[in-house]
Design an enzyme around this catalytic site. Structure first.
Site, short mmCIF file in Angstrom:
data_model
loop_
_atom_site.label_atom_id
_atom_site.label_comp_id
_atom_site.label_asym_id
_atom_site.label_seq_id
_atom_site.Cartn_x
_atom_site.Cartn_y
_atom_site.Cartn_z
N ASP A 325 0.81 -1.21 0.00
CA ASP A 325 0.00 0.00 0.00
C ASP A 325 0.85 1.26 0.00
OD1 ASP A 325 -2.49 -1.11 -0.19
OD2 ASP A 325 -2.94 -1.02 1.95
N ARG A 356 -2.93 1.60 -9.90
CA ARG A 356 -1.96 2.50 -9.28
C ARG A 356 -0.64 2.58 -10.04
NH1 ARG A 356 -3.31 1.15 -2.97
NH2 ARG A 356 -5.13 2.52 -2.86
#
Length: 449
Positions: A325, A356
Site C-alpha cells: 500500500d 496505481r
C-alpha cells in the site's frame, strides 16, 4: 455560513517539512475491530478509529445487519450480535471499500439469509473471485457479475464446513475473510499463504477469544489455522495510527534535505513497515521508538530525516508484501533520488481503487519526472518534479502521493478531486500545512463554518 469546498488541492513548493504529527487510526485495524465487535457477544469499544469513508462504510453495513452502533468522543461502541447477524432489507453499500466487501463476505457466508454487497463504480471494477471460490468450497452460495469476477456480490449463506486452502497470492483480505468464515465451521480451517501478508486479523482474533495458530515454513510461507465453531467475546481496543497514512509525510521528509518528520503513536507492525527499510536503503535516517503494548499491535514513534540526496534503489520483489500500500509513497522518494529506481512484483496494484501503477507513472510523467510502468511495477528516474496538474484517479493514495510531491517540486502541484482523500485521511491537507507545507485551502469542508 458553510463555504463551498474547492474540488482541487494545490501544494506549492517551500521549505522542508518539519515537526510531529499523529496519523489517523489505522484503517485496516479499524475495519477488523468493527467487524469483530459486531460479531462478538457484548459491547466492544473502539477508540481512535480511522475516521475515513471506507471505515464508515463498514459501520454502515454492520448497522444494516442489525448491529447497534453508538458514537462517543473518542470512538465507537458496538453491541455485538453473538455471531448471528440479521437479514438486511437493502443492498449493503460498501462505497469504495474493498476491505468492507471482502471481509464481510466471510461471516455473511455463514448466515441463514441472502445479502448483496455492492459499492461505487471503482469498487465494481475490483475482483472478488478470490473469495468466491474458497467460500463456495466451505458451503456458501455466491455469485457475482461477469462470471463471478466483479461486484455486486450476492451471498446466500448456510452451514459451513472447514477447508484446507492454499491461497494463490498472499492476500490479507482473502485470508481474513476465510478466517472469519472459519469461526463458524466445525473443525479446523487451515490456510496456506505463499509469503507473509498483513497479519492484523490473526493478531486481533485472540483478543476476541478466538485463538489462531500461526506457523512459518522453511519456504517463507505461512500457515494459519482457526478451529470452530467459536463465539467471540467483546473487548476494548485503541487503534494505533495508520502507517500507510503516515508514509506520505515520511517519504516527503526522506526526499528533502533538512526535513525531519516524526509520526507519533503510529503502528509498527512489521508486516506493514517495509517502506522504512527502503528509505534507509536509499540513504534516509530512520529512527524507530517502539512503545510497550498489550494489544498485540506494536506501535510507537518514527522519525525520518532527509539526507543531502537520496540514492536510487531497486526494491527486492520479496519486500513487496510489506509495502504494497506504500508503493505510491515509495514513488515520491524515488522521484527525488539520484539515479533510476525500480520496483517489481506489484501487479495487484492494477486492481486497487485505481490502476496505481498506471496512475503513478502517468502523474509523475505529467509532473516532469521520467517514469514508466512495467507489467508488474514501476521504473522511476529521480530528479525534481516541475509541477503541474494531475488526476486523483478516484484513489486516495495516488492523490496524497502527488500532493506531497508538491512540497519539493519546482512549481505548484494541483490534484483534481481532493474529495477522494477523505476515503482514509480527511485531515490530510491540514496535517501537511501544520508540518510546513504550502497548501492552498488546507481545511476540509467538514471543518468549516
Amino acid at each position: 455560513m458553510r463555504e463551498r469546498p474547492s474540488a482541487q488541492l494545490t501544494v506549492r513548493p517551500g521549505g522542508p517539512l518539519t515537526g510531529r504529527f499523529t496519523p489517523p487510526g489505522d484503517k485496516s485495524i479499524t475495519h477488523r475491530a468493527y467487524l469483530l465487535g459486531g460479531l462478538a457477544e457484548g459491547e466492544t469499544r473502539v477508540e481512535q478509529p480511522n475516521p475515513g469513508l471506507d471505515c464508515e462504510a463498514t459501520l454502515s453495513c454492520l448497522a444494516a445487519l442489525g448491529v447497534p452502533v453508538t458514537r462517543h468522543e473518542h470512538g465507537v461502541t458496538l453491541r455485538g450480535l453473538d455471531m448471528r447477524l440479521r437479514e438486511p432489507d437493502r443492498v449493503l453499500e460498501c462505497g469504495n471499500s474493498g476491505t468492507t466487501l471482502r471481509l464481510l463476505a466471510g461471516p455473511l457466508a455463514a448466515q441463514p439469509f441472502l445479502s448483496v454487497l455492492a459499492g461505487d463504480a471503482s469498487l465494481h471494477r475490483r475482483p472478488v473471485d478470490r473469495i468466491v471460490e474458497p467460500l463456495r468450497r466451505m458451503g456458501a452460495r455466491l455469485s457475482a457479475r461477469d462470471q463471478d469476477r466483479y461486484p455486486p456480490l450476492v451471498v446466500q449463506g448456510g452451514e459451513l464446513k472447514p477447508i484446507h486452502y492454499a491461497l494463490p497470492v498472499a492476500s490479507a483480505q482473502v485470508a481474513s475473510a476465510l478466517l472469519l468464515a472459519g469461526l463458524y465451521a466445525a473443525g479446523v480451517t487451515r490456510l496456506e499463504l505463499p509469503v507473509p501478508a498483513r497479519d492484523h486479523t490473526q493478531r486481533m482474533l485472540p483478543a476476541f477469544g478466538a485463538p489462531v495458530r500461526v506457523a512459518e515454513g522453511a519456504d517463507r510461507g505461512v500457515t494459519l489455522e482457526v478451529e470452530g465453531p467459536v463465539r467471540l467475546r467483546a473487548t476494548a481496543m485503541r487503534v494505533p495510527g495508520d502507517f500507510s497514512a503516515a508514509a506520505f509525510f515520511l517519504a516527503a521528509a526522506a526526499a528533502t534535505p533538512g526535513a525531519s518528520v516524526t509520526a507519533v503513536g503510529v503502528g509498527l507492525n512489521p508486516t506493514r513497515t517495509g517502506l522504512l527499510d527502503v528509505l534507509e536503503a536509499m540513504g534516509a535516517k530512520v529512527t524507530r521508538r517502539p512503545q510497550p503494548t498489550d494489544s498485540g499491535e506494536p506501535y510507537g514513534e518514527v522519525t525520518v530525516t532527509g539526507p543531502e540526496r537520496l540514492r536510487a534503489f531497486d526494491v527486492p520483489r520479496e519486500w513487496l508484501p510489506r509495502l504494497i500500500d506504500e508503493v505510491p509513497a515509495w514513488a515520491v522518494a524515488a522521484a527525488s533520488a539520484e539515479g533510476v529506481s525500480t520496483l517489481r512484483g506489484a501487479e495487484e496494484l492494477r486492481v486497487k481503487e485505481s490502476d496505481r501503477l498506471a496512475a503513478m507513472a502517468g502523474n509523475l510523467s505529467a509532473l516532469g519526472t521520467a517514469a514508466r510502468e512495467t507489467p508488474d511495477g514501476l521504473i522511476i528516474a529521480g530528479g525534481r518534479p516541475r509541477g503541474g496538474v494531475v488526476a486523483a484517479h478516484a484513489d486516495h493514495r495516488v492523490a496524497m502521493a502527488c500532493a506531497v510531491l508538491g512540497t519539493f517540486s519546482e512549481g505548484p502541484v494541483t490534484i483534481e478531486d481532493r474529495a477522494t482523500i477523505a476515503t482514509s485521511y480527511p485531515l490530510f491537507a491540514g496535517t501537511l500545512a501544520a508540518l510546513g507545507g504550502h497548501v492552498d485551502d488546507p481545511a476540509p469542508a467538514s471543518t468549516r463554518t
